[in-house]
Scaffold this active site. Structure first.
Site, short mmCIF file in Angstrom:
data_model
loop_
_atom_site.label_atom_id
_atom_site.label_comp_id
_atom_site.label_asym_id
_atom_site.label_seq_id
_atom_site.Cartn_x
_atom_site.Cartn_y
_atom_site.Cartn_z
N HIS A 171 11.85 20.59 35.32
CA HIS A 171 10.99 19.85 34.39
C HIS A 171 9.63 19.71 35.08
O HIS A 171 9.15 18.61 35.34
CB HIS A 171 11.62 18.52 34.01
N GLU A 180 14.82 15.96 23.00
CA GLU A 180 13.70 15.02 23.06
C GLU A 180 13.17 14.80 21.65
O GLU A 180 12.96 15.75 20.90
CB GLU A 180 12.53 15.52 23.91
N ASN A 216 13.38 20.19 21.49
CA ASN A 216 12.45 19.06 21.59
C ASN A 216 11.48 19.14 20.43
O ASN A 216 10.88 20.19 20.18
CB ASN A 216 11.65 19.12 22.90
N ARG A 248 19.97 12.22 29.88
CA ARG A 248 19.35 13.50 30.24
C ARG A 248 18.29 13.22 31.31
O ARG A 248 17.34 12.48 31.07
CB ARG A 248 18.72 14.17 29.02
N GLU A 264 11.12 23.26 28.25
CA GLU A 264 9.91 23.64 27.51
C GLU A 264 9.11 24.77 28.16
O GLU A 264 8.01 24.57 28.67
CB GLU A 264 9.01 22.42 27.29
N TYR A 321 8.37 16.87 18.30
CA TYR A 321 7.52 15.68 18.18
C TYR A 321 6.66 15.67 16.92
O TYR A 321 6.46 14.64 16.32
CB TYR A 321 6.60 15.56 19.41
C1 FCB Z 1 7.52 16.77 26.32
C2 FCB Z 1 7.93 16.73 27.77
C3 FCB Z 1 8.18 15.34 28.29
C4 FCB Z 1 7.20 14.35 27.74
C5 FCB Z 1 7.16 14.44 26.24
C6 FCB Z 1 6.25 13.43 25.58
O1 FCB Z 1 6.71 17.88 26.09
O2 FCB Z 1 9.08 17.49 27.97
O3 FCB Z 1 8.15 15.41 29.70
O4 FCB Z 1 5.97 14.54 28.31
O5 FCB Z 1 6.75 15.72 25.86
#
Ligand code: FCB
Length: 442
Positions: free
Chosen positions: A122, A352, A292, A78, A167, A294
């Site tokens: 992006h 992500e 995405n 990607r 995002e 985290y």
């Molecule tokens: C996301 C972004 C990517 C990177 C990660 C850690 O929000 O898409 O570019 O910064 O976080």
């Protein structure tokens, strides 16, 4: 790593992700200026005043990086296409060198058996468009569609999938309300406009790509599981408002053609006139959704501040170098909720997921066992979600390389591969080797 390819359905896609501004190096190849270049050139915005001029010099070293992808036994890469590289002024004549670069890159993926998954935006908005108001100007939707068509015309015949925007919450809220990313605004009117125009740009992009016959179109949203700091009604409401702005705004617009009332209550007075008329186009069907994920966000009420009157409260779980709590369960809940409340049978990709980890005082430590455990824990919940019927088709680790982590500069290291930013030498970490072994094809 406990998880291996064998534990996933046939055809499940394993990949790694990057983004143009974070790795390519914008000083080379005739790229124009973007709002990230000028944001980074303004004191106080980026740690150590770093920028994307050289980054990982992927513009020159792309073949070595694709070799790393192939040797890592990944199926898919990607990457993002840089608007500032393809159209230095954002509109008008494309930069042939820029298009040639992506042409080589995509051919390079195919030559190595890697599926190309492209993201069109992006975050590097050309400065000439920022001068005209960028995401606050409704015209951005048309500028984006024209750019999308130029990219698809040149690369489209070889792309496995295309995502319009990466995002939108970061594009709009983080950048126009919280001011942490370019263009660094803290203004609710600008934010409300960006929250809508980013989706309108997605819609116009999808229209033009569909007309061109481009297959497999989607968008990439970020989600952060929102929990109240306590059981008090005020904290529960704070979490619900956060959830509406962060997690529900974009997916409800895309799948149901509406914005959540809990977010509109603060944003409606600042929305561009006639926004309701765009919702049909914004909710046109897509072919897949990128997720995405985290971390989670614990929210408390902040009664003395204006709407949305919520603040983040630190949680008790172990944290990454970003100070983000490690909470795989949140990914599971987000995936289940998407399937049950929003996306139904629409194919999902985790586009992500990853962690930043300090390389240690001498910056040579490649033994990132905590990252291996992080990936394994998230792959566990991926398998659980699939077993429970979530139509999840792939998982991309963020990121292949240590890179320019936006406002944090080069300090936060997400890579499977260490990059020495003085010599640009790439050194695979233990996590790279662990994933390569887990993904080996028998
Ligand atoms: C996301 C972004 C990517 C990177 C990660 C850690 O929000 O898409 O570019 O910064 O976080």
């Amino acid at each position: 790593m406990q998880n291996t390819r064998a534990g996933f359905p046939d055809g499940f896609i394993f990949g790694a992700a990057t983004a143009a501004y974070q790795i390519e190096g914008m000083a080379k190849g005739g790229a124009g200026s973007s709002h990230w270049d000028t944001f980074a050139a303004t004191p106080g915005n980026v740690v150590r005043a770093e920028d994307g001029q050289i980054a990982c010099d992927h513009y020159t070293r792309w073949a070595e990086d694709l070799d790393l992808m192939a040797r890592g036994n990944f199926d898919a890469y990607r990457f993002s296409v840089s608007w500032q590289r393809v159209m230095p002024e954002g509109r008008g004549a494309p930069n042939p060198e820029g298009l040639d670069f992506y042409d080589r890159l995509v051919d390079g993926m195919l030559a190595r058996g890697l599926q190309p998954h492209a993201t069109l935006y992006h975050w590097d908005l050309p400065s000439a468009l920022a001068d005209l108001g960028g995401w606050t100007n409704r015209d951005v939707a048309g500028w984006f569609a024209d750019y999308a068509a130029i990219v698809a015309d040149r690369l489209g015949d070889r792309l496995t999938s295309v995502a319009t925007i990466n995002e939108p919450w970061c594009v709009a809220w983080l950048s126009h309300f919280e001011g942490h990313h370019a263009p660094g605004l803290r203004d609710i009117r600008a934010a409300a406009r960006a929250m809508h125009h980013v989706l309108l740009a997605h819609a116009r992009g999808i229209e033009v790509l569909r007309d061109m016959g481009q297959p497999n179109l989607g968008i990439v949203l970020n989600f952060e599981y929102a929990e109240p700091a306590s059981d008090s009604p005020a904290d529960r409401r704070a979490a619900a408002v956060q959830d509406a702005i962060y997690n529900r705004w974009f997916i409800e617009a895309l799948t149901a053609g509406r914005y959540p009332a809990l977010a509109l209550e603060g944003l409606e007075p600042h929305m561009p006139a006639g926004w309701q008329d765009d919702m049909a186009a914004i909710s046109a069907p897509i072919d897949w959704l990128g997720v995405n994920y985290y971390t989670r966000s614990i929210r408390a009420a902040s009664p003395d501040s204006p709407w949305p009157a919520t603040r983040a409260v630190p949680g008790p779980l172990p944290r990454t170098q970003m100070d983000w709590e490690i909470y795989p369960e949140g990914m599971y809940r987000i995936l289940k909720r998407l399937r049950e409340e929003h996306t139904g049978d629409l194919p999902l990709l985790v586009t992500e997921n990853g962690m930043a980890l300090d390389a240690g005082p001498d910056d040579t430590d490649l033994n990132d066992d905590r990252r291996i455990a992080f990936i394994d824990a998230h792959l566990d919940v991926v398998r659980r979600a699939i077993a429970e019927g979530v139509p999840l088709r792939g998982f991309f680790y963020w990121s292949l390389l240590d890179n320019f982590e936006w406002a944090f500069g080069y300090e936060k290291r997400f890579g499977l591969v260490h990059v020495d930013f003085d010599t640009l030498k790439r050194s695979p970490k233990a996590s790279y080797h662990a994933l390569a072994a887990a993904l080996a094809r028998s």
